[in-house]
Every structure is written in structure tokens, then in C-alpha cells.
Design a protein around this motif. Structure first.
Motif, short mmCIF file in Angstrom:
data_model
loop_
_atom_site.label_atom_id
_atom_site.label_comp_id
_atom_site.label_asym_id
_atom_site.label_seq_id
_atom_site.Cartn_x
_atom_site.Cartn_y
_atom_site.Cartn_z
N SER A 142 0.82 -1.21 0.00
CA SER A 142 0.00 0.00 0.00
C SER A 142 0.85 1.26 0.00
CB SER A 142 -0.92 0.02 1.22
OG SER A 142 -1.18 -1.26 1.69
N LEU A 143 2.12 1.13 0.34
CA LEU A 143 3.02 2.29 0.27
C LEU A 143 3.29 2.59 -1.21
CD1 LEU A 143 5.99 1.70 2.77
CD2 LEU A 143 4.23 3.44 2.93
N THR A 144 3.02 3.82 -1.61
CA THR A 144 3.34 4.18 -2.99
C THR A 144 4.22 5.41 -3.00
OG1 THR A 144 1.42 5.64 -3.17
CG2 THR A 144 1.11 3.33 -3.84
N GLN A 145 5.03 5.51 -4.03
CA GLN A 145 5.94 6.65 -4.14
C GLN A 145 5.14 7.94 -4.22
OE1 GLN A 145 9.53 6.00 -6.37
NE2 GLN A 145 9.16 7.87 -7.51
N GLU A 146 4.06 7.89 -4.98
CA GLU A 146 3.22 9.08 -5.15
C GLU A 146 2.58 9.47 -3.82
OE1 GLU A 146 -0.15 8.42 -7.59
OE2 GLU A 146 -0.60 10.57 -7.70
N ILE A 205 3.54 8.77 -0.74
CA ILE A 205 4.55 9.30 0.19
C ILE A 205 4.94 10.73 -0.23
CG2 ILE A 205 6.93 9.03 1.03
CD1 ILE A 205 5.04 6.96 2.18
N GLY A 206 5.09 10.93 -1.53
CA GLY A 206 5.44 12.25 -2.03
C GLY A 206 4.43 13.31 -1.60
N LYS A 207 3.15 12.95 -1.72
CA LYS A 207 2.09 13.90 -1.33
C LYS A 207 2.14 14.22 0.15
CE LYS A 207 -1.65 13.09 -4.62
NZ LYS A 207 -2.86 12.26 -4.83
N ILE A 208 2.32 13.17 0.97
CA ILE A 208 2.38 13.38 2.42
C ILE A 208 3.56 14.27 2.80
CG2 ILE A 208 2.85 12.19 4.61
CD1 ILE A 208 1.08 9.94 3.70
N LEU A 209 4.72 13.98 2.20
CA LEU A 209 5.91 14.78 2.51
C LEU A 209 5.72 16.23 2.08
CD1 LEU A 209 8.77 12.25 1.66
CD2 LEU A 209 7.91 12.89 3.91
N ASP A 210 5.07 16.42 0.94
CA ASP A 210 4.79 17.79 0.48
C ASP A 210 3.93 18.54 1.47
OD1 ASP A 210 6.23 17.94 -1.78
OD2 ASP A 210 4.60 17.44 -3.17
N GLU A 211 2.90 17.84 1.94
CA GLU A 211 1.98 18.48 2.88
C GLU A 211 2.68 18.78 4.20
OE1 GLU A 211 -1.80 16.44 2.75
OE2 GLU A 211 -2.53 17.64 4.45
N LEU A 212 3.48 17.83 4.68
CA LEU A 212 4.20 18.03 5.93
C LEU A 212 5.23 19.16 5.80
CD1 LEU A 212 4.83 14.31 7.02
CD2 LEU A 212 3.34 15.96 8.17
N SER A 213 5.80 19.29 4.61
CA SER A 213 6.82 20.32 4.38
C SER A 213 6.31 21.73 4.63
CB SER A 213 7.33 20.23 2.93
OG SER A 213 8.19 19.16 2.79
N MET A 219 14.02 6.59 1.81
CA MET A 219 15.17 7.42 1.42
C MET A 219 14.94 8.19 0.12
SD MET A 219 17.18 6.21 -1.28
CE MET A 219 16.62 5.07 -2.49
N TYR A 220 13.89 7.82 -0.63
CA TYR A 220 13.73 8.38 -1.98
C TYR A 220 13.71 9.92 -2.00
CZ TYR A 220 12.07 9.16 -6.69
OH TYR A 220 11.97 9.60 -7.98
N TYR A 221 12.95 10.52 -1.10
CA TYR A 221 12.80 11.99 -1.11
C TYR A 221 13.80 12.72 -0.22
CZ TYR A 221 8.35 11.05 -3.47
OH TYR A 221 7.39 10.62 -4.37
N ALA A 222 14.75 11.99 0.36
CA ALA A 222 15.61 12.57 1.40
C ALA A 222 16.55 13.66 0.89
CB ALA A 222 16.41 11.47 2.07
N ASP A 223 16.85 14.60 1.78
CA ASP A 223 17.89 15.60 1.53
C ASP A 223 19.19 15.18 2.22
OD1 ASP A 223 16.09 17.50 0.22
OD2 ASP A 223 15.21 17.72 2.21
#
Lengths: 269, 88
Positions: A96-100, A102-110, A132-136
Motif C-alpha cells: 500500500s506504500l506508494t511513491q506518489e 509518500i510524495g504527497k504526504i511529505l509535500d503536505e508536511l513540508s 530514502m527516496y525523497y531525502a535531503d
């Protein structure tokens, strides 16, 4: 914009969750709004280490699948008002984990947070990849032990090639070494790889050394991040790690053995 | 030099064995990791072309790929047979 930090290692049991909890608490205590996310779907444990296991209602997967809003799933830490925990799902499938998603959640949290700490699961499967995909920045947690060092090196290869920054040809993820469960006494006896050995093999910037310490287990027993145990060596070492991450110049401690009477009598200088 | 050090230095420590093993392993794994993905195919095709002209075995050809900063070097070594086949 938030800074996304992944705590990763490849190998299991080296201290990723302990480190995620400590670092997140350290950043939050310094006044930065911080969220720590558990990516270990099916084997969540960050909630237990943070002491909020009984307050979990919704999780990461619920948010991705739209069953809950993000702020419904975020758990406010009881020690620090700047810290929030986003737990992993214990029951759902990790597919159920998807890249998209996770990307949306990280955007919102940002929008709301200064630091997002991603607690990676062990291994190099989907959960670890997405953590690790979106990590800085990446904190590579390593034990002074052959299999851990090898897995860390493998992880470095993945960080350098499979992350968003790598795929989009951006500046690469900043990688830091965190050596945990270090025992200066055993290093002195030649039974354990030294900080220098591990650094030489991995050629990474050393962010800190966490000594093997009883306080880590007592902290997890109590569900309180070890960094809050300010009297303990491990707690102080983590506080130093956070300070160094923030750019402060702190000399490394806990690398040399504590000298008892015996050591003073027989040891060198 | 203290009394204890005398006993300590008698044989190579297990940590130094670990370090040596890791250095070899990690170096080896990094080489295969940093190779471009087209390398195995390129190697196969080059071998085919060379074989059209020279009768060489599989092991007469060796490839090495090296990366030094921004410079990438692909080194191709072919050991030619002692007696070149006579043209008739």
C-alpha cells in the motif's frame, strides 16, 4: 520548506529507530517543528520507542489511502510540543506504500514542519526505498561490525543512484555516518573495528559515535527517547550529534575508553 | 609500553582482520556497482566484432572500467594468439 532526513542502514538491529527517535526529539527540543515517520509497515516500533503506542489511531497507510486526514494520524509527543509522530501500519500490506502517496504526504508536511525524520525499515525493499527516496540528508547508522559496515556501503550505493535527487540530477543526498554501539574498551583490545577503520572503509563524514550503553535499553523500556536521559553517555552523544547536524563544532566524545584505576596504572599515557 | 601491551601485540587482532576483509570486499562491490549498465552488453558485442577478425578465446579479452573524478576510462585488453592465422 522542510529538510527531509532519512535514518537508514541496510542491516537490522543497529539502532535506526533509537536514532530516529533521539534525533527527532533533539531537533524538536531545539525549537524546530519536527515530525518523525515510521516506514516499517507491518513491523512498526517507533511508536513504542517514543512511548505513544497506546495513542495510535490512524497510520501512514490510512493517510495514503485517504481513510484519514494527515492531522488525524499525527500524534503529538508528550514531552515536546514541537514533535509529532506518524506511525506505520501494523496490519496492512506494505504494497500500500506508494511513491506518489509518500510524495504527497511529505509535500503536505513540508508546509508545516522544519524537519521530517524518516525511520527506514531494514533491508533494501520498498519501505526502505521509499524512506530514502525523497531525502535531503541521510544518517547511515552503522555498528562497528563487518556485516553492518558492508550493508551500509551497499546503502550508500542505493542513496547515490536510486533517490529522487539522483534521478533528477540534483545535488546528491548529504550522507553522514553515525557509529552506534561503540565500545572503546573493545577497540583498544583489538576486538572491534575503530571509528577510524569504519570511516576509512566507508569514507563518510562522521556525525557522531554513540557508545554501547545500558541507558539505550532502559530508555526503550520506558518509551522515552534516550536523548532525554541527559545524564547518560548515549543521551549526551545524541545531543552532540544533533548539535553537529545543526552546524555546531563539537569535539567527538566517547571514542576513548573510560579509564579505571587499573587502566591508569597499566595503560599508556 | 606497558606490561599489558606486551601481551596484546602478540598476534593480529580480530579487528584488523575484519578491516582487511571489509576493505577488499567493499572495493570489489563498489567496482561492480559503479559500472555503467551498458557495460556487459558492450563487452559481449565487442567480443563478437573482434572474433570476426581474430580467433581469440573468451578469456583472451579483459575489460576494466575505472572512474577517477570526472574521468571515466574503459580499458580493453586483447591478448592476440601467438601465431596469427595465415591468409590463404
Amino acid at each position: 520548506m522542510a529538510r527531509i532526513i532519512v535514518v537508514t542502514s541496510g542491516k537490522g538491529g543497529v539502532g535506526k529507530t533509537t536514532t530516529s527517535a533521539a534525533i527527532a526529539m533533539g531537533l524538536a527540543k531545539r525549537g524546530h517543528k519536527t515530525v518523525v515517520i515510521d516506514f516499517d509497515v507491518g513491523l512498526r516500533n517507533l511508536d513504542l520507542i517514543m512511548g505513544c503506542e497506546r495513542r495510535v489511531v490512524y497510520d501512514l497507510i490510512n493517510v495514503i489511502s485517504g481513510e484519514a486526514a494527515l492531522n488525524q494520524a499525527l500524534i503529538k509527543d508528550k514531552h515536546c510540543p514541537n514533535l509529532f509522530i506518524l506511525p506505520a501500519s501494523q496490519t496492512r500490506d506494505k504494497d500500500s506504500l506508494t511513491q506518489e502517496g509518500i510524495g504527497k504526504i511529505l509535500d503536505e508536511l513540508s508546509k508545516d514542519f522544519k524537519y521530517i525524520v524518516c525511520d527506514s525499515p531494514a533491508g533494501i525493499e520498498k519501505g526502505a526505498h521509499l524512506a530514502m527516496y525523497y531525502a535531503d540528508d541521510a544518517l547511515v547508522v552503522t555498528n562497528p561490525e563487518v556485516s553492518s559496515v558492508r550493508d551500509s556501503d551497499r546503502m550508500l550505493g542505493i542513496l547515490a543512484s536510486k533517490s529522487r535527487r539522483a534521478e533528477q540530477n540534483q545535488e546528491p543526498i548529504k550522507e553522514y555516518l553515525l557509529l552506534t554501539r561503540y565500545s572503546p574498551e573493545r577497540v583498544k583490545l583489538g576486538e572491534m573495528l575503530s571509528v577510524d577503520d569504519v570511516q576509512e572503509i566507508l569514507s563518510l563524514h562522521l556525525l557522531g559515535v554513540i557508545p554501547e550503553s545500558k541507558s539505550v535499553l532502559s530508555a526503550s523500556n520506558a518509551g522515552v527517547p534516550v536523548i532525554l536521559d541527559e545524564k547518560s553517555d548515549a543521551g549526551q552523544a545524541y545531543a552532540d550529534v544533533v548539535a553537529r547536524y545543526m552546524g555546531e563544532d563539537k569535539p567527538h566524545r566517547f571514542i576513548d575508553e573510560k579509564k579505571g584505576l587499573f587502566g591508569k596504572l597499566f595503560g599508556r599515557g | 609500553m606497558s606490561l599489558l601491551d606486551y601481551f596484546r601485540s602478540s598476534r593480529p587482532s580480530s579487528a584488523s582482520v575484519a578491516k582487511e576483509r571489509l576493505q577488499i570486499l567493499v572495493a570489489h562491490e563498489r567496482v561492480s556497482r559503479n559500472q555503467p549498465s551498458y557495460l556487459p552488453q558492450l563487452q559481449k558485442e565487442l567480443l563478437e566484432v573482434i572474433r570476426r577478425h581474430v580467433n581469440v578465446g573468451q578469456d583472451a579479452i579483459s575489460f576494466s572500467f575505472e572512474q577517477d573524478g570526472n574521468q571515466e576510462t574503459l580499458e580493453l585488453n586483447i591478448v592476440l594468439p601467438d601465431q596469427p592465422p595465415k591468409k590463404s
